[in-house]
Design an enzyme around this catalytic site. Structure first.
Site, PDB file in Angstrom:
ATOM      1  N   TYR A 117      43.813  32.905  31.660  1.00  0.00           N
ATOM      2  CA  TYR A 117      43.591  32.589  30.245  1.00  0.00           C
ATOM      3  C   TYR A 117      43.210  31.141  29.991  1.00  0.00           C
ATOM      4  O   TYR A 117      42.845  30.781  28.867  1.00  0.00           O
ATOM      5  CB  TYR A 117      44.777  33.073  29.388  1.00  0.00           C
ATOM      6  CG  TYR A 117      44.583  34.547  29.102  1.00  0.00           C
ATOM      7  CD1 TYR A 117      43.924  34.973  27.957  1.00  0.00           C
ATOM      8  CD2 TYR A 117      44.935  35.509  30.034  1.00  0.00           C
ATOM      9  CE1 TYR A 117      43.658  36.307  27.729  1.00  0.00           C
ATOM     10  CE2 TYR A 117      44.680  36.842  29.822  1.00  0.00           C
ATOM     11  CZ  TYR A 117      44.033  37.239  28.665  1.00  0.00           C
ATOM     12  OH  TYR A 117      43.754  38.566  28.446  1.00  0.00           O
ATOM     13  N   PHE A 149      50.740  40.019  31.675  1.00  0.00           N
ATOM     14  CA  PHE A 149      51.337  40.272  30.365  1.00  0.00           C
ATOM     15  C   PHE A 149      50.559  41.314  29.593  1.00  0.00           C
ATOM     16  O   PHE A 149      49.482  41.754  30.001  1.00  0.00           O
ATOM     17  CB  PHE A 149      51.453  38.968  29.578  1.00  0.00           C
ATOM     18  CG  PHE A 149      50.134  38.370  29.134  1.00  0.00           C
ATOM     19  CD1 PHE A 149      49.308  37.711  30.030  1.00  0.00           C
ATOM     20  CD2 PHE A 149      49.717  38.468  27.807  1.00  0.00           C
ATOM     21  CE1 PHE A 149      48.094  37.156  29.614  1.00  0.00           C
ATOM     22  CE2 PHE A 149      48.512  37.913  27.388  1.00  0.00           C
ATOM     23  CZ  PHE A 149      47.700  37.258  28.294  1.00  0.00           C
ATOM     24  N   ALA A 164      43.079  42.608  35.741  1.00  0.00           N
ATOM     25  CA  ALA A 164      44.505  42.388  35.534  1.00  0.00           C
ATOM     26  C   ALA A 164      44.666  41.325  34.443  1.00  0.00           C
ATOM     27  O   ALA A 164      43.895  40.368  34.393  1.00  0.00           O
ATOM     28  CB  ALA A 164      45.147  41.912  36.830  1.00  0.00           C
ATOM     29  N   LYS A 165      45.655  41.530  33.603  1.00  0.00           N
ATOM     30  CA  LYS A 165      45.871  40.577  32.507  1.00  0.00           C
ATOM     31  C   LYS A 165      46.814  39.480  33.014  1.00  0.00           C
ATOM     32  O   LYS A 165      48.022  39.491  32.754  1.00  0.00           O
ATOM     33  CB  LYS A 165      46.454  41.332  31.304  1.00  0.00           C
ATOM     34  CG  LYS A 165      46.060  40.744  29.961  1.00  0.00           C
ATOM     35  CD  LYS A 165      46.379  41.710  28.850  1.00  0.00           C
ATOM     36  CE  LYS A 165      46.638  41.009  27.531  1.00  0.00           C
ATOM     37  NZ  LYS A 165      45.639  40.068  27.068  1.00  0.00           N
ATOM     38  N   VAL A 166      46.224  38.567  33.786  1.00  0.00           N
ATOM     39  CA  VAL A 166      46.976  37.513  34.471  1.00  0.00           C
ATOM     40  C   VAL A 166      47.023  36.279  33.573  1.00  0.00           C
ATOM     41  O   VAL A 166      45.979  35.848  33.061  1.00  0.00           O
ATOM     42  CB  VAL A 166      46.265  37.146  35.804  1.00  0.00           C
ATOM     43  CG1 VAL A 166      47.004  36.027  36.526  1.00  0.00           C
ATOM     44  CG2 VAL A 166      46.122  38.371  36.695  1.00  0.00           C
TER      45      VAL A 166
END
Ligand code: PMP
Length: 310
Positions: A162, A35, A156-158
């Site tokens: 989070y 995202f 990577a904004k996985v």
């Protein structure tokens, strides 16, 4: 018509409240999504919304998707056009946050990446300050270490990664702090739960390098450029120890949600007597001028959006 949060789902624009997906969605179960967070900042004087570095966010989204072997169904130009239309349809005249996502959308169980269909979605909501920037924030070193690239691709904004940020943020807030600073497995300073970190000593700016497990922030890059171009201060990317933060002249964080946020204490050690330091203050001002279209030479970072006449 009154303003309302809007979504883009399965190729269509619709009110956010009507944008629904299945409870069996793969990404919900296994964190198999990537995202972005993109801000559109409202300049009340010129009555104009400015999307900040939208193209760079979509470039990072594409790279994040690539890391998870997923593809975006839209080109960069189409993504930018979709985002502008999304904001126009929503019709807000205030600070906004756009959340695009590429996610494993199939109704499928089974932990894997291959052979699971993916899709793209986005939505826009009003979103003001994330951290209270008046007077700076109090941060604490987390007992949670920032995920290692040997476990999860940290560049990577996985979504799945989070949980690491959520554990650190909750630990910090429930202990009475505003934000967490995570160390990497080597014990070096990595980043906040959703922000990159900088320190300033003797007029030099320092920030951890990309291989200290950070998400390489777009705000980070913007602040490095502003410091160099506007203040003539270079930023040194080098490994930082925890106790260096305690005795630094100034410490601040950057992020799309957090903007430039001064830090007034680290692990209960006050920074600059708890006052925002002079270089941080200048960078904060430059950054806010840039994102609101008030700083000459940085218009290429902005996409103006006309969001109706109110
Ligand atoms: N680190 C993490 C873990 C984040 O979630 C974010 C926010 N995207 C950042 C750093 C800052 O990145 P950016 O400036 O691109 O928002």
């Amino acid at each position: 018509m009154s303003a309302q949060p809007m979504a883009y789902l399965q190729g269509e624009f619709l009110p956010l409240a009507d944008a629904k997906i299945s409870i069996m969605t793969h990404a919900l179960h296994y964190g198999t999504a990537v995202f972005e967070g993109i801000r559109a900042n409202w300049n009340a004087e010129s009555e104009q919304l400015y999307l900040f570095r939208m193209r760079e966010h979509y470039e990072r989204l594409r790279k994040s998707a690539h890391a998870l072997m997923m593809e975006l169904p839209l080109s960069d130009d189409e993504l930018c056009e979709m985002t502008i239309e999304l904001i126009q349809r929503a019709g807000f005249r205030e600070d906004l946050y756009v959340r695009p996502m590429v996610y494993k959308s199939a109704d499928a169980l089974g932990v894997r990446l291959h052979g699971i269909a993916e899709d793209f979605l986005a939505f826009v909501i009003p979103w003001g300050a994330y951290l209270d920037t008046e007077g700076g924030v109090h941060v604490v070193t987390s007992s949670w270490r920032r995920s290692e690239d040997t476990s999860i691709p940290v560049r990577a904004k996985v979504t799945g990664v989070y949980i690491n940020s959520a554990l650190a943020k909750t630990e910090a807030e429930t202990a009475g702090f505003d934000e967490a600073i995570m160390l990497n497995d080597d014990g070096h300073v990595s980043e906040g739960s959703g922000e990159n970190i900088f320190m300033i000593n003797d007029g030099v700016i320092y920030t951890p390098p990309s291989n200290d497990n950070i998400l390489v922030g777009i705000t980070r890059a913007s602040v490095i450029e502003l410091a160099e171009q506007e203040l003539g201060i270079p930023t040194v990317e080098r490994t930082i120890d925890r106790s260096e933060l305690w005795i630094a002249d100034e410490v601040f964080m950057t992020g799309t949600a957090a903007h430039v946020t001064p830090i007034s204490s680290v692990d209960r050690r006050s920074i600059n007597g708890g006052e925002t330091g002079p270089i941080t203050a200048q960078l904060e001002r430059l950054y806010f001028d840039a994102i609101l279209g008030r700083l000459e030479g940085y218009e290429h970072w902005l996409t103006p959006v006309d969001s109706g006449s109110g």
